[in-house]
Write an enzyme that holds these catalytic residues in place. Structure first.
Site, PDB file in Angstrom:
ATOM      1  N   ASN A 113     -84.433  16.746  83.641  1.00 50.26           N
ATOM      2  CA  ASN A 113     -84.893  17.514  82.478  1.00 50.26           C
ATOM      3  C   ASN A 113     -84.153  18.842  82.328  1.00 50.26           C
ATOM      4  OD1 ASN A 113     -86.294  18.384  84.825  1.00 50.26           O
ATOM      5  ND2 ASN A 113     -87.870  19.344  83.576  1.00 50.26           N
ATOM      6  N   LYS A 121     -80.540  12.317  94.604  1.00 53.51           N
ATOM      7  CA  LYS A 121     -80.274  13.755  94.673  1.00 53.51           C
ATOM      8  C   LYS A 121     -81.395  14.514  95.391  1.00 53.51           C
ATOM      9  CE  LYS A 121     -82.856  16.046  91.372  1.00 53.51           C
ATOM     10  NZ  LYS A 121     -83.826  14.994  91.200  1.00 53.51           N
TER      11      LYS A 121
HETATM   12  P1  ADP Z   1     -86.179  14.241  88.192  1.00 55.43           P
HETATM   13  O1  ADP Z   1     -85.188  13.966  87.118  1.00 55.43           O
HETATM   14  O2  ADP Z   1     -86.547  15.688  88.255  1.00 55.43           O
HETATM   15  O3  ADP Z   1     -85.822  13.648  89.525  1.00 55.43           O
HETATM   16  P2  ADP Z   1     -88.212  12.132  87.972  1.00 55.43           P
HETATM   17  O4  ADP Z   1     -88.591  11.575  86.657  1.00 55.43           O
HETATM   18  O5  ADP Z   1     -87.372  11.304  88.870  1.00 55.43           O
HETATM   19  O6  ADP Z   1     -87.562  13.551  87.690  1.00 55.43           O
HETATM   20  O7  ADP Z   1     -89.535  12.524  88.793  1.00 55.43           O
HETATM   21  C1  ADP Z   1     -90.530  13.374  88.226  1.00 55.43           C
HETATM   22  C2  ADP Z   1     -91.637  12.550  87.589  1.00 55.43           C
HETATM   23  O8  ADP Z   1     -92.452  11.937  88.578  1.00 55.43           O
HETATM   24  C3  ADP Z   1     -92.645  13.336  86.796  1.00 55.43           C
HETATM   25  O9  ADP Z   1     -92.195  13.640  85.504  1.00 55.43           O
HETATM   26  C4  ADP Z   1     -93.881  12.405  86.791  1.00 55.43           C
HETATM   27  O10 ADP Z   1     -93.941  11.665  85.605  1.00 55.43           O
HETATM   28  C5  ADP Z   1     -93.616  11.442  87.918  1.00 55.43           C
HETATM   29  N1  ADP Z   1     -94.684  11.308  88.911  1.00 55.43           N
HETATM   30  C6  ADP Z   1     -94.998  10.143  89.539  1.00 55.43           C
HETATM   31  N2  ADP Z   1     -96.007  10.300  90.392  1.00 55.43           N
HETATM   32  C7  ADP Z   1     -96.364  11.606  90.336  1.00 55.43           C
HETATM   33  C8  ADP Z   1     -97.352  12.397  91.014  1.00 55.43           C
HETATM   34  N3  ADP Z   1     -98.172  11.863  91.923  1.00 55.43           N
HETATM   35  N4  ADP Z   1     -97.424  13.720  90.724  1.00 55.43           N
HETATM   36  C9  ADP Z   1     -96.595  14.272  89.816  1.00 55.43           C
HETATM   37  N5  ADP Z   1     -95.656  13.571  89.133  1.00 55.43           N
HETATM   38  C10 ADP Z   1     -95.511  12.256  89.389  1.00 55.43           C
HETATM   39 MG    MG Z   2     -85.553  11.553  89.931  1.00 58.39          MG
END
Ligand code: ADP
Ligand code: MG
Length: 305
Positions: free
Chosen positions: A11, A206
């Site tokens: 993001n 990452k």
């Molecule tokens: P990044 O690009 O920062 O690695 P990801 O999409 O891989 O982001 O991981 C973050 C996402 O994990 C959050 O946006 C959320 O939707 C998801 N998520 C899954 N399980 C959880 C949890 N238990 N608590 C918070 N977020 C969670």
């Molecule tokens: Mg991720």
């Protein structure tokens, strides 16, 4: 003075070059207070969509040769690094502060016997018909998999990082108070054979790469900035609860109860646990939008020994 590793999620980067430049202005603004306080800073970033775009551009071009995936990763480190450097330099100029910042094209060592190579899991590149997919399996030795009803894609392994090849350069820059961007996209995966390094087609998560970086440079704290402000238990249910502080022991219980989604929050939790266990120092998972508060310790989820 402290030493921080800051990991930026998808993001922070958006979907195209223009969006990326804009979003990184916010990142620079958020990190600025730490720069001003003269802390040591290493920035690690993701590259999923970016490396995908680069890979696809070469696949679809008729006039350029195919580019191996490791080389696409190196290109993504270069152009994302340029945008981060530029955004932070401009933010410092606004405040009439000068610190050097540079990007290190980073190779990350993986083990060719990592079990991940037996179970490739990361889809990359374009979609193919079943027929073309079978052909690629035969002719190129690729492993292909059906991806959510949208067609067939190549899948590659996601092995664990074991060392950072350019670690001495990174540490030297830090000791001179330079800000460093490194291990972008988890790093360019390399294996070692009889003393020689070879780039391979794989993706290193990452989150794991930033935890390894934090361990190797002796960071006082690891910050993983993502799209949610906290880690939650019972995420997306009426019982959802944000965690402000959590210990390794508590997390081990939550892991047993499967509170964290594979491929998104789970790798962050596992990476933070690895750093905290190895060093006894804290790791924080927080929202990019609240990064300033996370650095102050008033937002995010802090993982403690
Ligand atoms: P990044 O690009 O920062 O690695 P990801 O999409 O891989 O982001 O991981 C973050 C996402 O994990 C959050 O946006 C959320 O939707 C998801 N998520 C899954 N399980 C959880 C949890 N238990 N608590 C918070 N977020 C969670
Ligand atoms: Mg991720």
């Amino acid at each position: 003075m402290s030493r921080y590793v800051i990991s930026l999620g998808g993001n922070a980067l958006g979907n195209n070059a223009e969006e990326q430049k804009k979003l990184l202005q916010y990142v620079a603004h958020a990190i600025y207070p730490l720069i001003e306080m003269n802390h040591d800073i290493v920035i690690v970033h993701g590259n999923g969509p970016q490396v995908g775009m680069i890979n696809l551009a070469f696949q679809e071009s008729r006039s350029t040769p195919l580019m191996p995936f490791a080389e696409c990763g190196a290109m993504s480190q270069g152009y994302i690094g340029y945008h981060i450097q530029n955004a932070i330099q401009n933010e410092m100029s606004k405040h009439h502060i000068k610190r050097s910042i540079s990007t290190i094209v980073t190779q990350v060592l993986v083990d060719e016997n990592d079990p991940a190579f037996k179970h490739p899991s990361k889809p990359i590149g374009q979609f193919y018909s079943k027929e073309d997919a079978l052909k690629l399996e035969k002719e190129q030795g690729y492993q292909m998999m059906e991806d959510a009803g949208r067609g067939y894609r190549r899948i590659i392994a996601s092995p664990k990082p074991i060392d950072i090849i350019e670690k001495e350069s990174i540490k030297t820059l830090l000791s001179h108070k330079e800000i460093v961007i490194a291990a972008g996209g988890g790093g360019i995966p390399v294996i070692e054979k009889e003393g020689y390094l070879y780039g391979i087609d794989a993706v290193i998560d990452k989150d794991f790469a930033s935890a390894k970086m934090a361990e190797i440079v002796g960071a006082d704290e690891l910050f993983i900035l993502t799209a949610v402000d906290h880690v939650f238990i019972n995420y997306n249910t009426p019982e959802q609860k944000a965690l402000s502080h959590v210990t390794i022991k508590e997390l081990e219980e939550y892991l047993k109860e499967s509170h964290f989604k594979k491929g998104s929050m789970l790798p962050k939790i596992e990476a933070c646990m690895a750093f905290v266990k190895a060093t006894g120092r804290p790791a924080v998972i927080a929202g990019l939008e609240k990064a300033i508060d996370a650095f102050k310790g008033t937002c995010g989820t802090k993982i403690l020994p």
